[in-house]
Design an enzyme around this catalytic site. Structure first.
Site, PDB file in Angstrom:
ATOM      1  N   ASP A  92      -4.197 -24.590  -2.820  1.00 25.13           N
ATOM      2  CA  ASP A  92      -4.583 -25.436  -1.522  1.00 25.13           C
ATOM      3  C   ASP A  92      -3.883 -26.912  -2.126  1.00 25.13           C
ATOM      4  OD1 ASP A  92      -6.344 -27.409   0.186  1.00 25.13           O
ATOM      5  OD2 ASP A  92      -7.698 -25.526   0.031  1.00 25.13           O
ATOM      6  N   ASP A 118       1.076 -25.778  -0.743  1.00 22.27           N
ATOM      7  CA  ASP A 118       1.342 -26.193   0.519  1.00 22.27           C
ATOM      8  C   ASP A 118       1.928 -24.788   1.243  1.00 22.27           C
ATOM      9  OD1 ASP A 118       2.610 -26.943   2.950  1.00 22.27           O
ATOM     10  OD2 ASP A 118       3.637 -28.545   2.225  1.00 22.27           O
ATOM     11  N   VAL A 119       1.029 -24.350   2.136  1.00 25.01           N
ATOM     12  CA  VAL A 119       1.501 -22.912   2.579  1.00 25.01           C
ATOM     13  C   VAL A 119       2.625 -23.006   3.519  1.00 25.01           C
ATOM     14  CG1 VAL A 119      -0.906 -21.990   2.762  1.00 25.01           C
ATOM     15  CG2 VAL A 119      -0.117 -23.297   4.836  1.00 25.01           C
ATOM     16  N   TYR A 209      -3.798 -24.212  18.937  1.00 27.39           N
ATOM     17  CA  TYR A 209      -4.493 -23.294  17.964  1.00 27.39           C
ATOM     18  C   TYR A 209      -4.541 -21.726  18.394  1.00 27.39           C
ATOM     19  CZ  TYR A 209      -8.424 -22.014  15.129  1.00 27.39           C
ATOM     20  OH  TYR A 209      -9.292 -21.306  14.311  1.00 27.39           O
TER      21      TYR A 209
END
Length: 223
Positions: A92, A118-119, A209
């Protein structure tokens, strides 16, 4: 490598979890509002379901990486995986809450460590995966949980906001799977669990989204 979409629900007073690793696409089931692979047990126990302290830990010795594990659903997944015996890497950008989750897991007798992640950055994924493999020799489970939401109608979304939602919610899942699969192939098994949403099935006022979660749903079927 199997992939599944996780759902929690309540039926007849019992809490259901979908935290069993999927072993193939043949296990997917599609219902009106969710796509998921489920294994259910009673959190309270019943005449036909053993209580938790009577069951063997299903993930003993397994190694898991959970993105977005510092709060909410992600934190619950971290705690549950650890309770089932897995060594859990909590990835995370939220260090403070993440360290608190790790402390709670450790206090409860589980094994977890916080990993800055950081994805949207491929190098972060590679580093997180390699740390777990170096420490434990394998990676068995990836939970792509990290995601962001903004309740913005389409005529109010600017390009920056659109790209941020797509980068975290879609690119993050892609990069996570890409980093994890080579290590899972080495052991001949593994589970990738992608968190989607009903917004990916029926749409959402937040167009970006809904689009991102629809992409996650079909990506899960394609991995």
């Amino acid at each position: 490598t199997g992939a599944a979409i996780v759902e929690n629900s309540r039926r007849n007073g019992n809490l259901s979890y979908d935290l069993q690793p999927s072993d193939g696409a043949s296990h997917f089931k599609t219902l009106p509002n969710k796509t998921y692979h489920r294994r259910t047990f009673s959190a309270l126990g019943s005449s036909n379901t053993r209580t938790r302290d009577m069951r063997e830990k299903r993930l003993e010795g397994r190694v898991a990486l959970v993105s977005g594990g510092s709060t909410g659903i992600g934190a619950a997944i971290v705690r549950r995986l650890a309770a089932e015996g897995a060594h859990v890497g909590l990835g995370d950008i939220n260090t403070g809450d993440g360290e608190q989750v790790v402390q709670a897991v450790t206090a409860a007798g589980g094994a977890a460590r916080f990993m800055p992640l950081d994805v949207t950055d491929a190098s972060h994924w590679q580093e997180a995966v390699q740390k777990l493999v170096t420490e434990h020799g394998r990676l068995d489970i990836l939970v792509n949980n990290a995601g962001i939401y903004a309740r913005t109608p389409i005529d109010k979304i600017d390009e920056q906001e659109w790209q941020r939602v797509i980068d975290v919610n879609v690119k993050g899942v892609f990069l996570g799977a890409q980093a994890a699969i080579p290590e899972m192939r080495k052991t001949g098994q593994g589970s990738i669990i992608n968190i989607s949403s009903t917004a990916g099935l029926r749409g959402s006022i937040a167009t970006h989204y809904g689009a991102s979660k629809g992409a996650v749903r079909l990506m899960s079927k394609s991995i």
